[in-house]
Design a protein around this motif. Sequence first.
Motif: not given
Lengths: 212, 212, 212, 212
Positions: D45-59
């Motif tokens: 999970k942490g890996a994703i947060y290296q690129y997007f600071k939140s679920k909303e930003e990813l979305f």
Amino acid sequence: MPKVFPEYREEAKNRIIKQSVKFFSEKGYYKTKMAEIAECLGVSKGAIYQYFKSKEELFLEVIKFYVEYTQKDLVAFLNSRPPKDISTDEFFDIMFNIEHSTSFENFKILDKLFPPLDFKLAMSELMTSNPLMKEEMTKYYKDSIKLMADYFENYKINGFIKKDIDSFSLSMGITSIQDGLMAAMQMGIEISEIRKSWKEITKMILKSTLVE
Amino acid sequence: MPKVFPEYREEAKNRIIKQSVKFFSEKGYYKTKMAEIAECLGVSKGAIYQYFKSKEELFLEVIKFYVEYTQKDLVAFLNSRPPKDISTDEFFDIMFNIEHSTSFENFKILDKLFPPLDFKLAMSELMTSNPLMKEEMTKYYKDSIKLMADYFENYKINGFIKKDIDSFSLSMGITSIQDGLMAAMQMGIEISEIRKSWKEITKMILKSTLVE
Amino acid sequence: MPKVFPEYREEAKNRIIKQSVKFFSEKGYYKTKMAEIAECLGVSKGAIYQYFKSKEELFLEVIKFYVEYTQKDLVAFLNSRPPKDISTDEFFDIMFNIEHSTSFENFKILDKLFPPLDFKLAMSELMTSNPLMKEEMTKYYKDSIKLMADYFENYKINGFIKKDIDSFSLSMGITSIQDGLMAAMQMGIEISEIRKSWKEITKMILKSTLVE
Amino acid sequence: MPKVFPEYREEAKNRIIKQSVKFFSEKGYYKTKMAEIAECLGVSKGAIYQYFKSKEELFLEVIKFYVEYTQKDLVAFLNSRPPKDISTDEFFDIMFNIEHSTSFENFKILDKLFPPLDFKLAMSELMTSNPLMKEEMTKYYKDSIKLMADYFENYKINGFIKKDIDSFSLSMGITSIQDGLMAAMQMGIEISEIRKSWKEITKMILKSTLVE
DNA sequence: CATGAATGAGTATTCATTCAT
DNA sequence: GATGAATGAATACTCATTCAT
């Protein structure tokens, strides 16, 4: 690709410590992030781990650094003249900030008021979980008190301070006032109030302490 | 007590606060976990959130609780006799623990020495990020100082304390000594040393303060 | 201690449904909380569970309620006059809000523009996990389309609408335009733009559809 | 590719986005879990947060990605020939799936029918709580409409489309039909029905729109 | 029937630390 | 040595649902 002085391990460590001092003292232990220190140093997180094996170890060294420098500074000041010649204003300044700092030029990195209380808070939090740190910190604290006590002891011999004064208690008392007023400052009390209170209290103490 | 009664909520809150006081004061804010408080209380984490909407809010209420009770306790003690009749030993006891606590029987839950410094540290950490908390805490701190200052002021009128003493500065000074000695205690200084230092310093202060 | 009409189970259910319609349509399924609905109804959370065994079931009933009422409303309107007498403005109003609602006085609770798209989104999210709901929703959607198709079919017989028009496709087309424009509205397009687009498109469709 | 290369980050982000597209479009925003995306990607999970600071930003980035690629695809198609040569079948295909996708080979990851409505639903849910997202999404939606409107405008000049047609309204109308039919599809209407309805409606619209 | 306190599984997010390059 | 991507354990907080009163 910046490096932390590959040639001088000791120098690299010192650079990291000095940067960390700022963060730990301003934000406390928990809110200071390794990434933040690294970034500010222009270095990768991994680099820090080359010199300190954990955040706790880094913090411990930061404390050591701070206490050592502060002590040297204080002693240099105290030894420069007898207690009766020390104005409470000067004493306040030396106790509450580092403007008078003469001993070490590197101290310049501490370019703002230094809040030892934050350190003590962070320290006390860590001391619970880390008995080694507890031991170490106690030693530093006692040494610090001892240093000032020795100074008073010296002036008892010189006849400036009354013979029946317990130097250690006096030293601890003054240190405590400093710590307590630091706390007050952090609670939002204005510096002018702090200074006034400091002057009143130290005046009372000196009156009972000094041979007139 | 049936859960539908309005008093139940208040009592539940208090039970949580009292338990939390222990954790926050012993371990500090960051190392205290919501799960831990819940478990110790024999309830689920969710239950706590029914009464406090966040860890910060809980902490704030814990502080309020502590300050309130301490103040009441201190004032009750101070008002029970004039300053000259207050022994430094008694004063030490009241300032450093809660053995003398007379006002509230619920205070029994605080069955160990209470370390306000830890609170102040945790508070100061939070105050940086939460301006509302900062405001609130400053208010509490000032109120606390004011309370003791009023007491001194009162005894100035009665002629026990010298007219030229600044009650507020004196109050802040004594509070600071207490806070600072608390810190010393946490640094590992033995209680006997603390007590000795306290007696020496307060003696000096009282000598300059009291009308003989 | 408010009750949800203890006498009439059906009436109680309806009150809950009507309140829930508002929340689900305005905030979507996930952001609507059971506690919120209960509070707004002046009732405890537990009370709702007396009538609906889960949030999903409640939502399903809300959808049923909405579709049913909307259908009745639409049909009542359509049957009140032949297609050529229906102005696009009137048609827009009936499709996009419920001002014209005549059939059920209880509909008054829908006192604001009703966003079916949010429903459809929530529905589609739930449909994935709940096949039963999927089935049920498909049925409702088809019935709704069928209703309008029947109306067109009727007017084909009466000679208002061209014989070669596929009523079902037409009904689905118009419904889709409505849904799509709802989406546009939620995307932040101004209502005036929506209305203009609606008029343009329906005009084109009617021109190809109506017997002149 | 070595991880230190700057391109690596960009590629990693894209890999995450493409995986997320699938989840968000199939399950909606709320039912898509960060853990799920991570697991499917074979990372923590942490890996994703290296690129997007939140679920909303990813979305948000997922939406951007989708809109951008869809637009390019649509425009490429539209510009390849004049409106009268575009068969409704072809237009349906390009509007409803990505088989015709020619512009970007990476689009292959979208290996199933893509449901923009779900996006819009999820978007609309988030838009309520996040004004920044609302703004951004409105911009994307309008840009998208504008793109098709420009195309129509262009063909008005060329004499293929009647001068009195409002290009923007037409573009919004067609987009709405697409969105609405997508919704119908999600409601469980068979693709053949959708296609038939699409053909009927677009035929009517084109008849009123094109200069014969 | 109604209540609302309690539950507890579920989730996004953080961050010190590691290690392949 | 240096880097920074990846890890994963840890944690605050949410909320539908239950059930004793």
